[in-house]
Enzyme design. Structure first.
Site, mmCIF file in Angstrom:
data_model
loop_
_atom_site.group_PDB
_atom_site.id
_atom_site.type_symbol
_atom_site.label_atom_id
_atom_site.label_comp_id
_atom_site.label_asym_id
_atom_site.label_seq_id
_atom_site.Cartn_x
_atom_site.Cartn_y
_atom_site.Cartn_z
ATOM 1 N N ALA A 30 -19.508 -23.672 -19.419
ATOM 2 C CA ALA A 30 -18.562 -23.963 -20.310
ATOM 3 C C ALA A 30 -18.127 -24.863 -21.082
ATOM 4 O O ALA A 30 -19.130 -25.439 -20.930
ATOM 5 C CB ALA A 30 -17.332 -24.525 -19.055
ATOM 6 N N ASN B 222 -19.542 -35.440 -12.293
ATOM 7 C CA ASN B 222 -17.982 -34.811 -12.540
ATOM 8 C C ASN B 222 -17.271 -36.027 -12.151
ATOM 9 O O ASN B 222 -16.160 -35.528 -10.963
ATOM 10 C CB ASN B 222 -17.935 -33.581 -11.254
ATOM 11 C CG ASN B 222 -18.141 -32.350 -12.007
ATOM 12 O OD1 ASN B 222 -18.818 -31.905 -13.216
ATOM 13 N ND2 ASN B 222 -19.190 -31.960 -11.113
ATOM 14 N N SER C 108 -18.041 -31.143 -24.396
ATOM 15 C CA SER C 108 -18.822 -30.440 -23.767
ATOM 16 C C SER C 108 -18.833 -29.274 -24.557
ATOM 17 O O SER C 108 -17.758 -28.024 -24.076
ATOM 18 C CB SER C 108 -18.278 -31.556 -22.302
ATOM 19 O OG SER C 108 -19.403 -30.822 -21.721
ATOM 20 N N ASP D 6 -13.521 -30.360 -13.340
ATOM 21 C CA ASP D 6 -14.780 -29.399 -12.390
ATOM 22 C C ASP D 6 -14.660 -29.246 -11.146
ATOM 23 O O ASP D 6 -15.197 -29.858 -10.416
ATOM 24 C CB ASP D 6 -15.924 -30.150 -12.544
ATOM 25 C CG ASP D 6 -16.548 -28.582 -13.362
ATOM 26 O OD1 ASP D 6 -16.355 -27.691 -13.402
ATOM 27 O OD2 ASP D 6 -18.388 -29.889 -13.671
ATOM 28 N N ASP E 176 -18.527 -29.902 -5.450
ATOM 29 C CA ASP E 176 -19.596 -30.203 -6.536
ATOM 30 C C ASP E 176 -19.559 -31.335 -6.791
ATOM 31 O O ASP E 176 -19.660 -32.349 -8.448
ATOM 32 C CB ASP E 176 -19.572 -29.762 -7.322
ATOM 33 C CG ASP E 176 -20.865 -29.749 -8.410
ATOM 34 O OD1 ASP E 176 -21.791 -29.533 -7.923
ATOM 35 O OD2 ASP E 176 -20.673 -28.676 -9.606
HETATM 36 N N1 ADP Z 1 -9.524 -32.907 -18.984
HETATM 37 C C1 ADP Z 1 -10.837 -33.561 -19.326
HETATM 38 N N2 ADP Z 1 -10.032 -34.783 -19.913
HETATM 39 C C2 ADP Z 1 -11.915 -35.091 -20.941
HETATM 40 N N3 ADP Z 1 -12.432 -34.411 -20.820
HETATM 41 C C3 ADP Z 1 -12.983 -33.598 -19.928
HETATM 42 C C4 ADP Z 1 -11.659 -33.213 -19.003
HETATM 43 N N4 ADP Z 1 -12.384 -31.934 -18.428
HETATM 44 C C5 ADP Z 1 -14.300 -31.984 -18.682
HETATM 45 N N5 ADP Z 1 -14.069 -33.191 -19.763
HETATM 46 C C6 ADP Z 1 -15.178 -32.992 -20.188
HETATM 47 O O1 ADP Z 1 -16.077 -31.946 -20.063
HETATM 48 C C7 ADP Z 1 -17.327 -32.530 -19.407
HETATM 49 C C8 ADP Z 1 -17.458 -30.972 -19.154
HETATM 50 O O2 ADP Z 1 -15.942 -30.749 -18.134
HETATM 51 P P1 ADP Z 1 -16.401 -30.135 -16.680
HETATM 52 O O3 ADP Z 1 -15.091 -29.450 -16.012
HETATM 53 O O4 ADP Z 1 -17.493 -30.440 -15.681
HETATM 54 O O5 ADP Z 1 -17.210 -28.339 -17.250
HETATM 55 P P2 ADP Z 1 -18.983 -28.064 -16.678
HETATM 56 O O6 ADP Z 1 -20.002 -29.350 -16.223
HETATM 57 O O7 ADP Z 1 -19.020 -26.942 -15.901
HETATM 58 O O8 ADP Z 1 -19.610 -27.772 -17.705
HETATM 59 C C9 ADP Z 1 -17.468 -33.168 -18.831
HETATM 60 O O9 ADP Z 1 -17.748 -33.915 -17.941
HETATM 61 C C10 ADP Z 1 -16.299 -34.389 -19.340
HETATM 62 O O10 ADP Z 1 -16.881 -35.254 -19.901
HETATM 63 MG MG MG Z 2 -19.378 -30.813 -14.502
#
Ligand code: ADP
Ligand code: MG
Length: 207
Positions: free
Chosen positions: A19, A150, A14, A161, A145
């Site tokens: 991030a 999420n 992503s 998240d 959030d």
């Molecule tokens: N531990 C994880 N394992 C697999 N996919 C993840 C994990 N953490 C995040 N992702 C993927 O990355 C995306 C973005 O992560 P997130 O923590 O929501 O960050 P942000 O919304 O701030 O960009 C998530 O929607 C998910 O698809």
């Molecule tokens: Mg997120």
């Protein structure tokens, strides 16, 4: 990589506003998720009241880098609280600067879809999410959030998240809890699963 925690960074899962998340492989061939907070997000994070009211991070001021790194540490700590409370969330492994390494939530090397992508969920999923929110609350933490974006849908829902999660001493914690529950109730309501948000909020608070 220098620490020997990962041997390859495989692909971006992503690329978000705040991030980037990558899948990486460990020396013993397991997958982990690597979340790298972007420096560009500092301006937004600085204005948000998530750090400000959180007694753990109140003293974080100064450079953009300091703010972004505080968020990475905050997510790590929040994930530790979740793990302790047996919440379905990634297991935190490592944090350094703006980089967080955690367990990879997926199957056959692919990440689980977000609830927003699949647009499904049954009664059992809703109960699992609410139980997790309650476990977090009992452990003194509010996600702040929660939405269909999420939550990853594997064999059960996983909450992700946690960077903006706050402890209950945060002045807006109760308001954030209400917003989280209403968000999730609204999403399930669109799937035809109706619940009374006020009742659920009371239940989570143990009142
Ligand atoms: N531990 C994880 N394992 C697999 N996919 C993840 C994990 N953490 C995040 N992702 C993927 O990355 C995306 C973005 O992560 P997130 O923590 O929501 O960050 P942000 O919304 O701030 O960009 C998530 O929607 C998910 O698809
Ligand atoms: Mg997120």
């Amino acid at each position: 990589m220098k620490k020997g925690l990962i041997s390859t960074v495989d692909y971006p899962v992503s690329t978000g506003k705040e991030a980037n998340v990558f899948r990486a492989t460990t020396p013993d061939d397991a997958f982990v998720a690597v979340k790298i907070y972007k420096m560009e997000t500092a301006k937004f994070l600085r204005k948000s009241d998530y750090l400000e009211g959180d007694p753990r991070f109140e003293r974080v001021k100064g450079s953009d880098r300091a703010i972004v790194e505080a968020f990475a540490r905050k997510e790590f700590k929040n994930l530790q609280i979740c793990q302790e409370a047996t919440v379905n969330a990634p297991i935190p492994y490592f944090v350094r600067r703006n980089v967080l390494v955690m367990s990879f939530l997926g199957e056959d090397g692919l990440p689980y879809p977000r609830m927003s992508d699949v647009g499904i969920g049954d009664e059992k999923d809703l109960d699992s999410i609410l139980a997790d929110l309650q476990k977090m609350y009992k452990a003194g933490l509010v996600h702040a959030d929660i939405s269909k974006y999420n939550i990853l849908l594997g064999e059960k829902p996983f909450i992700i998240d946690l960077g903006q999660g706050v402890v209950l001493r945060h002045p807006n914690a109760e308001e954030f809890l209400e917003r989280d529950v209403r968000n999730i109730v609204k999403f399930f309501s669109s799937l035809g699963i109706k619940r009374d948000a006020d009742e659920l909020i009371k239940k989570i608070r143990g009142k």
